[in-house]
Design a protein around this motif. Structure first.
Motif, PDB file in Angstrom:
ATOM      1  N   ARG A   5      -0.071  -1.989  -0.032  1.00  0.00           N
ATOM      2  CA  ARG A   5      -0.597  -3.228   0.542  1.00  0.00           C
ATOM      3  C   ARG A   5      -0.890  -4.264  -0.542  1.00  0.00           C
ATOM      4  N   LEU A   6      -1.352  -3.828  -1.702  1.00  0.00           N
ATOM      5  CA  LEU A   6      -1.618  -4.767  -2.791  1.00  0.00           C
ATOM      6  C   LEU A   6      -0.316  -5.467  -3.200  1.00  0.00           C
ATOM      7  N   LYS A   7       0.790  -4.713  -3.203  1.00  0.00           N
ATOM      8  CA  LYS A   7       2.085  -5.270  -3.574  1.00  0.00           C
ATOM      9  C   LYS A   7       2.641  -6.160  -2.467  1.00  0.00           C
ATOM     10  N   SER A   8       2.651  -5.653  -1.225  1.00  0.00           N
ATOM     11  CA  SER A   8       3.312  -6.380  -0.137  1.00  0.00           C
ATOM     12  C   SER A   8       2.501  -7.560   0.380  1.00  0.00           C
ATOM     13  N   GLU A   9       1.174  -7.455   0.354  1.00  0.00           N
ATOM     14  CA  GLU A   9       0.343  -8.506   0.934  1.00  0.00           C
ATOM     15  C   GLU A   9      -0.204  -9.488  -0.092  1.00  0.00           C
ATOM     16  N   TYR A  10      -0.314  -9.052  -1.355  1.00  0.00           N
ATOM     17  CA  TYR A  10      -0.905  -9.921  -2.383  1.00  0.00           C
ATOM     18  C   TYR A  10       0.005 -10.138  -3.589  1.00  0.00           C
ATOM     19  N   GLY A  11       1.139  -9.437  -3.617  1.00  0.00           N
ATOM     20  CA  GLY A  11       2.088  -9.618  -4.708  1.00  0.00           C
ATOM     21  C   GLY A  11       1.632  -9.068  -6.041  1.00  0.00           C
ATOM     22  N   ALA A  12       0.707  -8.115  -6.027  1.00  0.00           N
ATOM     23  CA  ALA A  12       0.160  -7.568  -7.273  1.00  0.00           C
ATOM     24  C   ALA A  12       0.639  -6.134  -7.474  1.00  0.00           C
ATOM     25  N   VAL A  61      -4.720  -0.191 -13.002  1.00  0.00           N
ATOM     26  CA  VAL A  61      -4.343  -1.106 -14.074  1.00  0.00           C
ATOM     27  C   VAL A  61      -3.416  -2.179 -13.502  1.00  0.00           C
ATOM     28  N   ASN A  62      -3.798  -3.455 -13.647  1.00  0.00           N
ATOM     29  CA  ASN A  62      -2.962  -4.569 -13.201  1.00  0.00           C
ATOM     30  C   ASN A  62      -1.779  -4.713 -14.156  1.00  0.00           C
ATOM     31  N   MET A  63      -0.572  -4.634 -13.618  1.00  0.00           N
ATOM     32  CA  MET A  63       0.622  -4.624 -14.451  1.00  0.00           C
ATOM     33  C   MET A  63       1.131  -6.017 -14.820  1.00  0.00           C
ATOM     34  N   ASN A  64       0.577  -7.043 -14.204  1.00  0.00           N
ATOM     35  CA  ASN A  64       1.037  -8.406 -14.481  1.00  0.00           C
ATOM     36  C   ASN A  64      -0.168  -9.322 -14.640  1.00  0.00           C
ATOM     37  N   ALA A  65      -0.428  -9.742 -15.886  1.00  0.00           N
ATOM     38  CA  ALA A  65      -1.589 -10.588 -16.162  1.00  0.00           C
ATOM     39  C   ALA A  65      -1.528 -11.909 -15.404  1.00  0.00           C
TER      40      ALA A  65
END
Length: 540
Positions: free
Chosen positions: A454-461, A403-407
């Motif tokens: 990696r999704l958080k650190s490399e793509y900011g998601a 689930v993407n936490m930030n639209a």
């Protein structure tokens, strides 16, 4: 043409391409670094001492690897040693990253099996050994951590035979272990290498007096010499004799002892390895065997890695050169797409560090800038349009709803998921009736953590993972149209994969068996291919 053939043949004979396999914490990354040290590729090895240590392993380049003190992705490195060009593939030892390891093994011509002397043959080693055995590649064994107390060396040899089913031939033999460890005896050259943590190696050659030579008596305790003499006699009488052909066929493993953390025994191993290991071999394709020298350039992509350089958000496809001579700027056939592609900036690696190269030969691992054109398993060739055998794909065993936490970060979320899927980090599925619902599937649970990190650190998601109860994935095929709703029960879910193929996720084996009985027109497969990889799946 004859000169080109001879040039390629000469370069092929110099190449040694191998992967290191082991159970977690056996010292694999440490051994890799010591090999690089002796090859002159690095000057200071980043010793793996824990999360808070200031030095990190050269081959562990990803930030999460430095924080966790484990390898989570395969690293490709190369160095020159005694006139040979060595290509080394350091693979994740953790069982959750076995899929990456299995694919990497397809790019190796031989394997070094690292065993912890205290623990012997462990579960992950068994899995990876089976992959190597299936491919028929030579396996060299290095028994590590002899400076600590562990199992008796004879017991370790027995484990190799009883657990793995491979005969062994010790090339050297340890003298003591733990605090009493004082060296190794070279059976072929009949000399003793004294244990030392210093850079200089010290050897004592046996005279006609053998182990009773006074020089040896002055260096080694009598009870250790007596034990060494008894064990060497036993190996000479009852052990397997050295047979180079059996080693090449993967039927006999040469065994070496040492302590990688102290660099002891590693150079001795390397000296023997470059002489015994095979040069790059021919590969099978859909048009027959592709010879390393007589065919034009060809190779296959076995790994894709995004963001090796976070500052540039780049993406690299790792390609194993299988035949011919690769030259920078050459135009090749991208067989899957049918397009011609110019390879302008090929690179070779020392983990994340890279250099532009002008040429490469069979056995070499090169990196190609990827704008999204390449997929794992792609074949590139300069002539004709053949394809190498497909790489193994493994059914995921753990599933979670993402689930993407930030639209506001939806685009970054989508891009990150797409790139990590193409790397093979995860597989994605979507519910048949809820196409916006994204389900992730992985072979090992720790891959979820790596994916989120990696999704958080490399793509900011930022994402939230909601674990699902399913443990089986089967691709569903039929000659008739498939009614996906029939796959949805209280303990199963019908989904589609990233290529729109129908898949069923099941909680239990019994659920799958019931679906098979209720739907005789459907066939259920552990991978998306027909049946060509089922043999590979048996190893799991």
């Amino acid at each position: 043409m004859a000169m080109l053939y001879e040039d390629i043949q000469s370069q092929v004979e110099k190449r040694r391409t191998f992967a290191i396999i082991s159970h977690p914490d056996a010292g694999k990354t440490t051994l890799t670094e010591k090999l690089l040290l002796f090859g002159g590729a690095i000057r200071l090895a980043g010793e793996v001492k824990g999360r808070k240590a200031k030095k990190f392993a050269t081959s562990d380049w990803m930030q999460i690897e430095k924080e966790r003190g484990i390898s989570v992705t395969s690293s490709a490195m190369h160095f020159n040693y005694q006139g040979h060009h060595i290509n080394i593939l350091d693979t994740p030892g953790h069982q959750d990253f076995s899929e990456d390891t299995y694919r990497t093994l397809t790019a190796a011509d031989s394997a070094v099996m690292l065993i912890d002397a205290a623990k012997g043959v462990e579960a992950q080693t068994i899995k990876l050994f089976k992959v190597c055995r299936q491919r028929g590649i030579p396996i060299f064994t290095f028994i590590n951590k002899m400076d600590r107390y562990g199992k008796d060396p004879l017991e370790l040899l027995e484990e190799l035979e009883q657990v793995l089913g491979i005969r062994s031939c010790p090339m050297n033999w340890p003298i003591g272990m733990g605090d009493e460890f004082c060296g190794i005896y070279d059976r072929h050259n009949q000399q003793i290498e004294l244990y030392s943590k210093e850079e200089n190696r010290k050897f004592i050659s046996l005279s006609d007096q053998g182990l009773k030579d006074q020089t040896i008596q002055n260096q080694i305790a009598p009870f250790l010499l007596d034990k060494l003499g008894e064990e060497i006699d036993l190996l000479d009488i009852a052990g397997d004799s050295f047979d180079k052909e059996k080693i090449r066929q993967g039927l006999l493993t040469p065994v070496f002892f040492g302590s990688a953390i102290n660099k002891f025994g590693v150079q001795t191993f390397l000296d023997n390895f470059v002489q015994l290991a095979p040069s790059p071999q021919a590969h099978n394709s859909n048009v027959g065997v592709v010879d390393t020298c007589s065919s034009g350039f060809s190779g296959f992509v076995f790994k894709i890695q995004a963001n090796m350089n976070p500052a540039h958000r780049d993406r690299i496809a790792f390609l194993r050169v299988c035949s011919g001579k690769f030259e920078r700027g050459m135009t090749v056939n991208h067989v899957r797409s049918g397009k011609r592609i110019k390879l302008a900036q090929p690179q070779q690696f020392l983990a994340q560090d890279r250099d532009i190269i002008e040429e490469a030969y069979p056995g070499d691992i090169i990196g190609l800038h990827d704008t999204g054109s390449f997929r794992i398993g792609d074949t590139l060739c300069v002539h004709n349009s053949f394809e190498f055998e497909p790489l193994p794909q493994f059914p995921p065993e753990h599933f979670a709803r993402a689930v993407n936490m930030n639209a506001m970060k939806y685009k970054q979320f989508q891009k990150g998921v797409a790139q990590l899927v193409e790397e093979g980090t995860v597989q994605t599925f979507r519910s048949v009736n809820r196409t916006e619902e994204l389900i992730l599937g992985v072979v090992g649970e720790l891959q979820f953590e790596v994916f989120s990190y990696r999704l958080k650190s490399e793509y900011g998601a930022d994402i939230k993972l909601e674990r699902l109860p399913y443990h089986l994935a089967r691709w569903v095929k039929s000659e008739l149209p498939i009614d996906s709703s029939r796959l949805c029960t209280l303990s199963s879910l019908g989904v589609t994969d990233q290529n729109q193929r129908i898949v069923v996720l099941c909680e239990y084996e019994s659920t799958l068996n019931l679906l098979q009985r209720q739907n005789p027109s459907l066939t259920f497969h552990p991978n998306p291919y027909e049946d060509d990889l089922q043999g590979q799946m048996q190893i799991l």
